[in-house]
Design a protein around this motif. Structure first.
Motif, PDB file in Angstrom:
ATOM      1  N   LEU A  37       0.824  -1.203   0.000  1.00 36.69           N
ATOM      2  CA  LEU A  37       0.000   0.000   0.000  1.00 36.69           C
ATOM      3  C   LEU A  37       0.862   1.258   0.000  1.00 36.69           C
ATOM      4  CD1 LEU A  37      -2.875   1.101   0.061  1.00 36.69           C
ATOM      5  CD2 LEU A  37      -2.748   1.093   2.564  1.00 36.69           C
ATOM      6  N   GLN A  38       1.931   1.261   0.807  1.00 37.49           N
ATOM      7  CA  GLN A  38       2.822   2.427   0.822  1.00 37.49           C
ATOM      8  C   GLN A  38       3.564   2.560  -0.500  1.00 37.49           C
ATOM      9  OE1 GLN A  38       5.329   3.379   4.135  1.00 37.49           O
ATOM     10  NE2 GLN A  38       4.085   2.206   5.580  1.00 37.49           N
ATOM     11  N   LEU A  39       3.903   1.437  -1.105  1.00 38.27           N
ATOM     12  CA  LEU A  39       4.620   1.477  -2.379  1.00 38.27           C
ATOM     13  C   LEU A  39       3.776   2.116  -3.471  1.00 38.27           C
ATOM     14  CD1 LEU A  39       7.263   0.632  -3.770  1.00 38.27           C
ATOM     15  CD2 LEU A  39       6.191  -1.557  -4.312  1.00 38.27           C
ATOM     16  N   MET A  40       2.468   1.944  -3.391  1.00 40.10           N
ATOM     17  CA  MET A  40       1.575   2.541  -4.397  1.00 40.10           C
ATOM     18  C   MET A  40       1.411   4.039  -4.202  1.00 40.10           C
ATOM     19  SD  MET A  40      -1.436  -0.319  -4.954  1.00 40.10           S
ATOM     20  CE  MET A  40      -1.841  -0.501  -3.214  1.00 40.10           C
ATOM     21  N   GLN A  41       1.864   4.569  -3.047  1.00 43.50           N
ATOM     22  CA  GLN A  41       1.626   5.978  -2.748  1.00 43.50           C
ATOM     23  C   GLN A  41       2.867   6.848  -2.829  1.00 43.50           C
ATOM     24  OE1 GLN A  41      -0.117   5.847   1.161  1.00 43.50           O
ATOM     25  NE2 GLN A  41      -2.054   4.998   0.448  1.00 43.50           N
ATOM     26  N   LEU A 114       5.510 -10.825  -3.456  1.00 39.64           N
ATOM     27  CA  LEU A 114       5.171 -10.907  -4.879  1.00 39.64           C
ATOM     28  C   LEU A 114       4.341  -9.706  -5.326  1.00 39.64           C
ATOM     29  CD1 LEU A 114       4.318 -14.719  -5.154  1.00 39.64           C
ATOM     30  CD2 LEU A 114       6.391 -13.551  -5.938  1.00 39.64           C
ATOM     31  N   LEU A 115       3.414  -9.281  -4.475  1.00 40.15           N
ATOM     32  CA  LEU A 115       2.601  -8.107  -4.807  1.00 40.15           C
ATOM     33  C   LEU A 115       3.472  -6.861  -4.907  1.00 40.15           C
ATOM     34  CD1 LEU A 115      -0.209  -6.974  -5.315  1.00 40.15           C
ATOM     35  CD2 LEU A 115      -0.489  -6.714  -2.834  1.00 40.15           C
ATOM     36  N   SER A 116       4.423  -6.720  -3.998  1.00 40.28           N
ATOM     37  CA  SER A 116       5.336  -5.571  -4.036  1.00 40.28           C
ATOM     38  C   SER A 116       6.199  -5.613  -5.287  1.00 40.28           C
ATOM     39  CB  SER A 116       6.219  -5.565  -2.784  1.00 40.28           C
ATOM     40  OG  SER A 116       5.447  -5.443  -1.611  1.00 40.28           O
ATOM     41  N   LEU A 117       6.637  -6.809  -5.663  1.00 42.70           N
ATOM     42  CA  LEU A 117       7.431  -6.940  -6.883  1.00 42.70           C
ATOM     43  C   LEU A 117       6.625  -6.543  -8.110  1.00 42.70           C
ATOM     44  CD1 LEU A 117       9.371 -10.284  -6.266  1.00 42.70           C
ATOM     45  CD2 LEU A 117      10.369  -8.013  -6.580  1.00 42.70           C
ATOM     46  N   ALA A 118       5.367  -6.945  -8.146  1.00 39.70           N
ATOM     47  CA  ALA A 118       4.516  -6.593  -9.282  1.00 39.70           C
ATOM     48  C   ALA A 118       4.317  -5.089  -9.370  1.00 39.70           C
ATOM     49  CB  ALA A 118       3.174  -7.311  -9.158  1.00 39.70           C
ATOM     50  N   ILE A 119       4.058  -4.446  -8.225  1.00 42.95           N
ATOM     51  CA  ILE A 119       3.868  -2.990  -8.210  1.00 42.95           C
ATOM     52  C   ILE A 119       5.156  -2.289  -8.625  1.00 42.95           C
ATOM     53  CG2 ILE A 119       3.391  -1.004  -6.720  1.00 42.95           C
ATOM     54  CD1 ILE A 119       1.638  -2.879  -5.024  1.00 42.95           C
ATOM     55  N   GLY A 120       6.296  -2.760  -8.075  1.00 45.84           N
ATOM     56  CA  GLY A 120       7.580  -2.147  -8.415  1.00 45.84           C
ATOM     57  C   GLY A 120       7.923  -2.293  -9.884  1.00 45.84           C
ATOM     58  N   ALA A 121       7.589  -3.450 -10.467  1.00 39.71           N
ATOM     59  CA  ALA A 121       7.941  -3.694 -11.866  1.00 39.71           C
ATOM     60  C   ALA A 121       7.060  -2.917 -12.829  1.00 39.71           C
ATOM     61  CB  ALA A 121       7.861  -5.193 -12.159  1.00 39.71           C
ATOM     62  N   PHE A 122       5.747  -2.878 -12.574  1.00 43.61           N
ATOM     63  CA  PHE A 122       4.815  -2.262 -13.527  1.00 43.61           C
ATOM     64  C   PHE A 122       4.600  -0.769 -13.272  1.00 43.61           C
ATOM     65  CE2 PHE A 122       3.624  -6.774 -13.683  1.00 43.61           C
ATOM     66  CZ  PHE A 122       3.726  -6.989 -15.052  1.00 43.61           C
ATOM     67  N   ARG A 123       4.718  -0.330 -12.013  1.00 45.56           N
ATOM     68  CA  ARG A 123       4.476   1.086 -11.721  1.00 45.56           C
ATOM     69  C   ARG A 123       5.725   1.931 -11.956  1.00 45.56           C
ATOM     70  NH1 ARG A 123       4.230   4.603  -6.921  1.00 45.56           N
ATOM     71  NH2 ARG A 123       2.703   6.225  -7.354  1.00 45.56           N
ATOM     72  N   ALA A 131      15.212  -5.219  -7.760  1.00 47.11           N
ATOM     73  CA  ALA A 131      16.318  -5.956  -7.129  1.00 47.11           C
ATOM     74  C   ALA A 131      16.345  -5.709  -5.625  1.00 47.11           C
ATOM     75  CB  ALA A 131      17.647  -5.546  -7.759  1.00 47.11           C
ATOM     76  N   TRP A 132      16.057  -4.471  -5.226  1.00 46.08           N
ATOM     77  CA  TRP A 132      16.024  -4.132  -3.801  1.00 46.08           C
ATOM     78  C   TRP A 132      14.927  -4.929  -3.093  1.00 46.08           C
ATOM     79  CZ3 TRP A 132      19.212  -0.468  -1.325  1.00 46.08           C
ATOM     80  CH2 TRP A 132      18.905  -0.225   0.003  1.00 46.08           C
ATOM     81  N   ILE A 133      13.750  -5.011  -3.695  1.00 47.03           N
ATOM     82  CA  ILE A 133      12.636  -5.751  -3.094  1.00 47.03           C
ATOM     83  C   ILE A 133      12.949  -7.244  -3.013  1.00 47.03           C
ATOM     84  CG2 ILE A 133      10.200  -6.365  -3.344  1.00 47.03           C
ATOM     85  CD1 ILE A 133       9.754  -3.667  -4.701  1.00 47.03           C
ATOM     86  N   VAL A 134      13.613  -7.759  -4.045  1.00 45.72           N
ATOM     87  CA  VAL A 134      13.995  -9.179  -4.037  1.00 45.72           C
ATOM     88  C   VAL A 134      14.935  -9.474  -2.876  1.00 45.72           C
ATOM     89  CG1 VAL A 134      15.285 -10.961  -5.268  1.00 45.72           C
ATOM     90  CG2 VAL A 134      13.619  -9.553  -6.495  1.00 45.72           C
ATOM     91  N   ASN A 135      15.976  -8.642  -2.714  1.00 45.72           N
ATOM     92  CA  ASN A 135      16.920  -8.842  -1.606  1.00 45.72           C
ATOM     93  C   ASN A 135      16.220  -8.734  -0.263  1.00 45.72           C
ATOM     94  OD1 ASN A 135      19.119  -9.269  -3.243  1.00 45.72           O
ATOM     95  ND2 ASN A 135      19.783  -7.138  -3.213  1.00 45.72           N
ATOM     96  N   TRP A 136      15.342  -7.738  -0.145  1.00 46.29           N
ATOM     97  CA  TRP A 136      14.597  -7.570   1.106  1.00 46.29           C
ATOM     98  C   TRP A 136      13.709  -8.773   1.360  1.00 46.29           C
ATOM     99  CZ3 TRP A 136       9.241  -7.401   1.382  1.00 46.29           C
ATOM    100  CH2 TRP A 136       8.711  -7.124   2.636  1.00 46.29           C
ATOM    101  N   GLY A 137      13.038  -9.273   0.328  1.00 47.47           N
ATOM    102  CA  GLY A 137      12.153 -10.416   0.492  1.00 47.47           C
ATOM    103  C   GLY A 137      12.900 -11.668   0.935  1.00 47.47           C
ATOM    104  N   ILE A 138      14.055 -11.927   0.301  1.00 45.07           N
ATOM    105  CA  ILE A 138      14.858 -13.093   0.695  1.00 45.07           C
ATOM    106  C   ILE A 138      15.313 -12.958   2.145  1.00 45.07           C
ATOM    107  CG2 ILE A 138      17.016 -14.337   0.262  1.00 45.07           C
ATOM    108  CD1 ILE A 138      16.721 -13.573  -2.687  1.00 45.07           C
ATOM    109  N   ALA A 139      15.753 -11.751   2.515  1.00 45.34           N
ATOM    110  CA  ALA A 139      16.205 -11.519   3.890  1.00 45.34           C
ATOM    111  C   ALA A 139      15.063 -11.700   4.887  1.00 45.34           C
ATOM    112  CB  ALA A 139      16.795 -10.109   4.011  1.00 45.34           C
TER     113      ALA A 139
END
Length: 445
Positions: A37-41, A114-123, A131-139
Motif C-alpha cells: 500500500l505504501q509502495l503505491m503511494q 510478490l505483490l510488491s514486486l509486481a507494483i515495483g515492476a509495472f508502476r 532488485a532491492w525488493i527481491v533482496n529484502w524479500g529473501i532476507a
C-alpha cells in the motif's frame, strides 16, 4: 499407491490452521498496509526506503510468537499426553506443528513480496527497485525462519511459557551484553586497553539484532548477510529438532528440561550476575570510594554468590538447595581466580610490545590538558621529523623512530608500578602499531 508415511499429519495441520487462522489474516493485513500500500503511494525516488529490514521489528516478534503458540502443548501434562496419544509418531507431531506455523507466517509474507514486486515492476519500471525488493524479500524469509527455529529450540529447553518468552528475549540480548562486558572488564583489568577486544568482536559477530538494526534506509542487504542468517537458521532448525527428539516428556514441566543445560544455565546466569554487580558497584559506589579495583573485586564476589544461588533455585525449581555451599564457594573461587589471572596479565596483553622488525608503521596520538605542554610536544616532534598524519597524530615508518616509540611504550608500562597510576595526568597518548602480517596492536595510556 499412495504412501502412508508422511513427515507430518494433514489433519493436525488443518486443525492448527482453523484454530490460529486469525494470525494469518492479521499478519497479512499488516504486511499489506506496511509495504504494497505504501509502495503505491510514493514516487520512485523513495520507493526503496519502504523496504528497510532494520525497521521491521515484527520479523522478530511474529515468528517468535509462532514458536511459542505451536509448541505450547509441551508445557502442560494434558497437552503432552493428548498430542502423543494421536495416531502419529513423535517426529510427525513436531513437523506438523512446524509446518503449521510456517504456513501461517510465510504465506502472507510471500504474497506481499510478490505483490510488491509486481507494483515495483509495472508502476516504476525500475530494475534497481525490483532488485532491492527481491533482496529484502529473501532476507525477510530467512530472518523469519531463523527467529521461528530459535523460538522452537528454546521451547524445547523449558517447560514454562513465561520462561520460554524470557529465554527468547535473553537469547537476542546476550551477545550485546557479553560484547560490552568483555570490553568493560578489559578496560578495568588490563592496563593500556584501547577497546574492541577479540572476545567483544566474537560476540558482535553473533549479534543478529545488531546486524539487522544497521540496515536502515539505503543500507544494502549484502550476500554475506543473507548467508549469515541462512546458516544461522539452518543450524537453529537442526538443533531445535535434536532437542525435541531427545526431550524427555516426563520433564515437560521443568523450567529447564535438560540436566546438562541446567549446568550451563547456572554458569551463564552466574557470569551475567558477576558482570552486572561489578558494573553497578564500580559505576555507583566506586566513584565515591575512589578505589575502582577493590570495588570491582567486591562486585564480582557478590555477583558470584548471589548469581549462583538464584540460578540454582531456577534450574532445580526449588528454594531448598541441598549442600549449596560447595557450589557457591566454587563459583566464588573460580570468579576471583579468573579475574585475578586477567588482572595479573597472565596472557601477556599489557607487556606485549612488537619487535621493531615486525612493525610497518607506528602511530602516536598525543593529547594534553595543558596547552603549553601540547605545543611543546608538537614542536618537538616536528623538529625530529615532519610526520604529522592528523592533528595530534604522528606516524613513523623509520626503524629508529619506531624504536623510540617502543621505548616510550616500555616507560608507560613501567610507570604502572610506580605508584602514580591513580594520580591525574595532564598527558595522555595512544600507540598504534601496524604489523607486517596485517595485525594491528593498539594501546591507550
Amino acid at each position: 499407491m499412495r504412501s502412508k508415511i508422511s513427515f507430518c499429519k494433514k489433519t493436525l495441520v488443518q486443525n492448527n490452521i482453523k484454530m490460529y487462522g486469525v494470525i494469518f489474516f492479521i499478519w497479512g493485513i499488516y504486511l499489506f498496509l506496511r509495504y504494497p500500500l505504501q509502495l503505491m503511494q510514493v514516487n520512485g525516488i523513495n520507493a526503496d526506503r519502504i523496504f528497510s529490514l532494520g525497521e521491521e521489528y515484527f520479523a522478530f516478534i511474529v515468528p517468535a510468537a509462532m514458536g511459542v503458540v505451536f509448541y505450547h502443548f509441551l508445557k502442560t501434562d494434558n497437552g503432552t499426553a493428548f498430542y502423543l496419544s494421536l495416531p502419529a509418531t513423535k517426529a510427525q507431531v513436531y513437523f506438523s506443528q512446524f509446518f503449521s506455523g510456517l504456513l501461517l507466517y510465510l504465506t502472507p509474507l510471500l504474497f506481499n513480496i510478490l505483490l510488491s514486486l509486481a507494483i515495483g515492476a509495472f508502476r516504476f519500471r525500475d530494475d534497481k527497485i525490483v532488485a532491492w525488493i527481491v533482496n529484502w524479500g529473501i532476507a525477510m524469509i530467512l530472518l523469519s525462519l531463523l527467529n521461528y527455529c530459535v523460538s522452537i529450540g528454546i521451547g524445547m529447553i523449558t517447560g514454562s511459557i513465561i520462561w520460554h518468552i524470557l529465554f527468547v528475549i535473553t537469547f537476542y540480548i546476550l551477545p550485546l551484553y557479553f560484547s560490552g562486558a568483555a570490553d568493560y572488564f578489559s578496560e578495568r583489568l588490563l592496563y593500556g586497553f584501547a577497546g574492541s577486544s577479540r572476545v567483544a568482536r566474537f560476540f558482535q559477530e553473533l549479534n543478529i539484532l545488531g546486524k539487522v538494526s544497521v540496515l536502515y534506509g539505503y543500507r544494502e542487504i549484502t550476500p554475506d548477510f543473507l548467508a549469515f542468517i541462512g546458516i544461522y537458521a539452518a543450524v537453529s532448525f537442526v538443533l531445535a529438532f535434536l532437542l525435541y527428539r531427545y526431550k524427555k516428556m516426563e520433564n515437560n514441566r521443568d523450567w529447564i528440561g535438560f540436566g546438562f543445560l541446567k549446568i550451563i544455565f547456572i554458569f551463564g546466569f552466574t557470569l551475567c550476575a558477576v558482570i552486572l554487580m561489578t558494573v553497578v558497584l564500580t559505576g555507583i559506589v566506586g566513584v565515591r570510594l575512589h578505589d575502582d579495583v577493590f570495588t570491582f573485586y567486591i562486585g564480582a564476589a557478590l555477583g558470584a554468590v548471589l548469581g549462583y544461588i538464584v540460578a540454582a533455585m531456577i534450574a532445580w525449581k526449588t528454594i531448598y538447595l541441598k549442600k549449596a555451599w560447595w557450589g557457591t564457594f566454587l563459583a566464588l573461587a573460580l570468579t576471583l581466580a579468573v579475574i585475578g589471572l586477567i588482572d595479573a596479565d597472565l596472557f601477556g596483553y599489557e607487556r606485549r610490545i612488537p619487535a621493531p622488525e615486525e612493525v610497518v608503521s607506528a602511530e602516536v596520538t598525543v593529547r594534553s590538558l595543558d596547552a603549553g605542554m601540547e605545543n611543546n610536544l608538537f614542536r618537538l616532534i616536528q623538529m625530529r621529523n615532519d610526520s604529522q598524519k592528523y592533528r595530534y597524530t604522528y606516524e613513523f615508518t623509520e626503524t629508529d623512530n619506531i624504536i623510540l616509540v617502543e621505548k616510550i611504550h616500555r616507560l608507560a608500562i613501567e610507570r604502572r608500578g610506580s605508584g602514580n597510576e591513580d594520580s591525574e595526568s595532564d598527558l595522555s597518548f595512544r600507540i598504534r602499531y601496524v604489523l607486517k602480517n596485517g595485525e594491528i596492536v593498539k594501546r591507550d595510556y
